[in-house]
Design a protein around this motif. Sequence first.
Motif, mmCIF file in Angstrom:
data_model
loop_
_atom_site.group_PDB
_atom_site.id
_atom_site.type_symbol
_atom_site.label_atom_id
_atom_site.label_comp_id
_atom_site.label_asym_id
_atom_site.label_seq_id
_atom_site.Cartn_x
_atom_site.Cartn_y
_atom_site.Cartn_z
ATOM 1 N N VAL A 1 -27.374 5.485 18.743
ATOM 2 C CA VAL A 1 -27.748 6.765 18.147
ATOM 3 C C VAL A 1 -29.196 6.597 17.749
ATOM 4 C CG1 VAL A 1 -27.586 8.173 16.071
ATOM 5 C CG2 VAL A 1 -25.550 7.672 17.361
ATOM 6 N N ARG B 1 -27.455 10.428 21.424
ATOM 7 C CA ARG B 1 -26.262 9.638 21.138
ATOM 8 C C ARG B 1 -25.561 9.174 22.411
ATOM 9 N NH1 ARG B 1 -20.343 10.766 19.216
ATOM 10 N NH2 ARG B 1 -19.532 8.897 20.158
ATOM 11 N N LEU C 1 -22.625 10.334 15.596
ATOM 12 C CA LEU C 1 -23.675 11.142 14.973
ATOM 13 C C LEU C 1 -23.098 12.516 14.653
ATOM 14 C CD1 LEU C 1 -26.623 11.578 14.104
ATOM 15 C CD2 LEU C 1 -27.092 12.392 16.420
ATOM 16 N N SER D 1 -24.502 9.165 10.187
ATOM 17 C CA SER D 1 -23.534 8.401 10.979
ATOM 18 C C SER D 1 -22.111 8.886 10.763
ATOM 19 C CB SER D 1 -23.616 6.914 10.612
ATOM 20 O OG SER D 1 -24.911 6.428 10.804
#
Length: 612
Positions: A160, A176, A181, A194
């Motif tokens: 990510v 990503r 994400l 996250s």
Amino acid sequence: MCGIVAYIGKREAYPVVIKGLRRLEYRGYDSAGVALLNGGKLNVYKKKGKVAELEDHVVGKDLHSVLAIGHTRWATHGEPCDRNAHPHLSGDGKLAMVHNGIIENYGQLKKELLSKGHQFSSDTDTEVLIHFIQEIKKSNQCSTEEALRIALKRVVGAYVILIVDEDNPDTLLAARKGSPLVIGVGKGEHFLASDASPIVEYTKEVVYVNDYEIAIVKADELILKNISNEIQTPYIQKLDVELAAIEKGGYDHFMLKEIFEQPQTIFDSLRGRLDAKAGKLTLGGLREHTDLLKEAKRIIIVACGTSWHAGLVAEYMIEELCRIPVEVEYASEFRYRNPVVGKGDVIIAVSQSGETADTLVAMESAKEKGAIILGVCNVVGSSIARLSHAGVYTHAGPEIGVASTKAFTAQLAVLALIGLKVAMEKGTITEQRFQHLLDELEDVSDKVAIALELNEQIKKIADKYKDARDFLYLGRGYNFPVALEGALKLKEISYIHAEGYPAAEMKHGPIALVDENLPVVFVATKDSYYEKIVSNIQEIKARKGMVIAITTEGDQVIPGMADDVIVVPEADELVAPIISVIPLQLLAYHIGVLKGLDVDKPRNLAKSVTVE
């Protein structure tokens, strides 16, 4: 493992990002950093150690900005130190990037960049990637967005990525593949992270970014594109998480809070699915695949760590109830040993986070070979949930403590439901046995609450054994995986060496460890193995081992043999692991606390392991 937080909007970005990083501390990390745009100029601040040390480091600095990215790093490439901490800058200082994951071909990219005169100040793959993006931008005379797209076609690995561009101060770029994400959508602002924990206090509307997608994020606009530059429609979901769920709520540690939440989380995992009075069991997530499940020639459960232990319990459950062969595999080994998998096989992937890299890779491999994939995970919208053909959420709520507790018992409850559902559809269980197990599952939350009343007694036992150097955990049948889980919890939380074994296997080696200094924990609840485990306890006592026994109410034999006895409510042996694991969680917790350790964030461990 690693945490990412970013903000773009109208409010001060630094307080949002730093609070978000604190909320992500549970993931495990060794350094932290932020990048902000102040008056069109990029400023990067980063520090080895905890987020608090980063906060001390930036005292007196100009932190005014409406755009910022932040990161907590768990070292992969390069030791934990200031220079290896994120964010990393491009060679010209105009791009700043944070990154979760591993770029596997970074060595080749670095060699190319060195030949073109690039110089690096860290040992990380992340710095190589941001330099690579800068090089593409320069040589192709293109935008940062286009350079990112071109770069990602060369990149091998998981990531990510968040990028701030000094020349485009109103835009954040994100991409990503393989790491989670989520983007929170506010009014004239966006939050990136996250997971949802840094976002939930600001907005309940989120977009989960898919693999191979690039997000172009402005304060009032979110554009998603795939790696071929085709615009994708963002799918906005509602978060079903309350702020209280990610706060301690008066408990000393998240781990203790989550242990004590289990009566509710087990109830939540069963709610709407189990109606014992009506004799009904409903699993909507499996509705379209029940026939495939009951006709499966075998079931393979893939998981890691605590989830693997839940899979072992499920192996006993499903084989007994459904008469289908079950194999339980470490996800980290499953892909690489070239397993024989194909049509007719069902893969059940078990994961708390739904982002476990090893488990995801195992699923992808099996899916390519024609297997049906079922997911059992805790996080709505996670990668495992999206990769599966079907599945069941555990509904345990956010688990902040690194050592899993409530997620484990929720997994056991859900896996029991799956076993019962398939058995009933297949006709391998009598109506009487089916009803009995429904009743047992309906009562299990109350029995867990009773087990939690033993907390003070277990704390005293923990004080007695906290200085032991080694522990041995033994169980048989359904309680064997519980012994493994108890040993794992003690290792994770107290750093005491502990081994779990089937009690009968003790004679084939581990009994050599037994002396007057070795505590041996027996999970010895009343079941079909009871007489055998009584004999195993006698063998340990004959060699002067110290016995801590988890027993069932009304047991008149084992209390006279053991040094310390923890009595839990009686339950059917299929359901008993949900109850018998509770004292083992509390024992590990109290030993860790008595040793002065940070039980919520054990050393070297990460909550969500998103790299292989």
